[in-house]
Design an enzyme around this catalytic site. Sequence first.
Site, PDB file in Angstrom:
ATOM      1  N   ASP A 277      -2.792  11.149-111.178  1.00 12.60           N
ATOM      2  CA  ASP A 277      -3.928  10.532-110.651  1.00 12.60           C
ATOM      3  C   ASP A 277      -4.544  11.270-109.301  1.00 12.60           C
ATOM      4  OD1 ASP A 277      -5.540   8.396-110.434  1.00 12.60           O
ATOM      5  OD2 ASP A 277      -4.330   7.300-109.049  1.00 12.60           O
ATOM      6  N   THR A 279      -6.736   9.598-106.372  1.00 12.66           N
ATOM      7  CA  THR A 279      -6.677   8.882-105.442  1.00 12.66           C
ATOM      8  C   THR A 279      -4.971   8.487-105.080  1.00 12.66           C
ATOM      9  OG1 THR A 279      -8.821   8.123-106.014  1.00 12.66           O
ATOM     10  CG2 THR A 279      -7.489   6.856-104.136  1.00 12.66           C
ATOM     11  N   ASP A 499       0.366   5.879-108.593  1.00  6.83           N
ATOM     12  CA  ASP A 499       0.901   5.112-107.392  1.00  6.83           C
ATOM     13  C   ASP A 499       0.266   3.673-107.624  1.00  6.83           C
ATOM     14  OD1 ASP A 499      -1.857   5.635-106.837  1.00  6.83           O
ATOM     15  OD2 ASP A 499      -1.697   5.691-104.922  1.00  6.83           O
TER      16      ASP A 499
END
Length: 611
Positions: A277, A279, A499
């Site tokens: 990912d 961000t 996350d």
Amino acid sequence: MFTLIAIGVGAAFGFSVVAVLAPGIFPESFRQHGEVGLYFESAAVITTLVLMGQLLEARARSRTGKAVQALLELGAKTAHRIRDGQEEDVSIEAIQPGDELRVRPGEKVPLDGVIVDGRSNIDESMITGEPVPVEKQSGDRVIGATVNQTGSFVMRAEKVGEETLLAQIIHMVSEAQRSRAPIQKLADHVSAWFVPTVVVSAIITFVVWTIWGPTPALAYALVNAVAVLIIACPCALGLATPMSIMVGVGRAARAGILVKNAEAIEHTEKVTHLITDKTGTLTAGRPKVVEIIVAGRTKLPLSPDQMKKPGSANVSPDDEEENAILRFAAALEQQSEHPLARAIVDAAKEQNLELAAPENFESTTGGGVRGEVDGDTIRVGKPGFLQEHGISLDDALNRRAQELQEQARTIVWVARGQKVLGLIAIADPIKESTPAAIRRLHELGIKIIMCTGDNEQTARAVAKELAIDEVHAGVTPEDKHRIVKELQDQGGIVAMAGDGINDAPALAAADVGIAMGTGTDVAIESAGITLVKGDLSGIAKAVQLSRAVMRNIRQNLFFAFVYNAVGIPVAAGILYPFVGLLLNPMIAGAAMSFSSVSVITNALRLRRSRL
């Protein structure tokens, strides 16, 4: 594992007991100098050597268990709870979520929570591995068992008992150390055939020596058959995998890498593709103001000499204009909880700017905000929001805004009255460790793919800066899951790092799910590996460690197989016709113990692995 030892020692001891109690039943071929040979000492020494090997194994296991024991000892035992303005010392078990706790300098943070009053520097090295203390203030989260250094603060407990990060770490390390790697199935499968094969080999040895052996033939037959049973004990084979897994998981925990199970270690070694990912994984996940552009800027900043002259300000006129733009924007944005608004307000606080309370505040969804500050009408937002109110945009400023957007910047326009004051460029900064981590992963032969829900322009700007191999922008959780499956169908071994809740499906589908410890509980639960620090460099360390562990396991298995392949024929007496060499059962017992100790020693080398 003990079947062969039990048969061998039992045969030697049983034969000796019968020889003592009823020696007359044995034929002359069993006698040497008129007496039947006894093997009590062999049974006793073999038993002693096996027990010694077990003791060494137990000590080695306890050393690997020290990783968990050390974690258990990290937590605080008591806390200073504040109730009705009174402070009392209570045990950690008595703390409930929502309780306010005071933490003084030098004390451990009792539990996971958030600071509500005060500020301090906290040593979080036990969690992050970073030796530099982290500055914390009101609103920042703190982790139980980390050490408060300089200041005193009051925190609100949020997670207690098994919910704390430390408790989760202990649980994950314990579970992983007890888990079995798929490669263990090889040892189990071999052992299932190995033991019966050795028993048959011992019987064949006994028969061959009885028929063709020297006098007393049966005595030679018994000794050699027992030696075969003893030396063939698959202790080393049984220890080869679990010892390496236990030591490797403990080493990983010290490096801030939590392994959920041994299968994750084995799969990580073979990873060919890493999907990550953006961000919170590649970037910090907290937008920050990176640049302020003043409209129509033509003035040059003051030189250092001019800035030192009496009566001159300590900043250039341009800095004053930048601060004015920031102050006007922050005055309005302090009314908003949007991440971009928070970034502007935080930047104003860092500059110690005093923010006025806006009057007649209005917010337009998807456009911007308006209000009066110091008697002037201020508008902050997108260019279209300003144009709707008759504010014309400067061409040069517009071009600069487009350039910044190509660099993955989000642009906020600021106007006073009918005049544009300038732009505020906001970016989610790339973590300092990310570029080096990307380079290391490429060196390890892993292809890196970024999948993000962000727009194409921003995603490609970040990917270009980090030399990422492939980019998928504007993806949904379903898209991430689909991309994982497509790569697996092409024969790739896929690791997924994320996350957020949106990453959970892909984390679960990947061959190796890697969750950032700074992320959500759902992501962590879906992953096989969790990086406590939430740092991409941890993935490179995890790959290095997995390769070291699997290499260590293969060394152990090779040693165990070769040892038995060589030891059994020697114990059976294959060298006797050529050099007259026989292997006493006691020597065989010592060799068997030595093989186990060798495997244990090799596994313990992982504790010193450099990552």
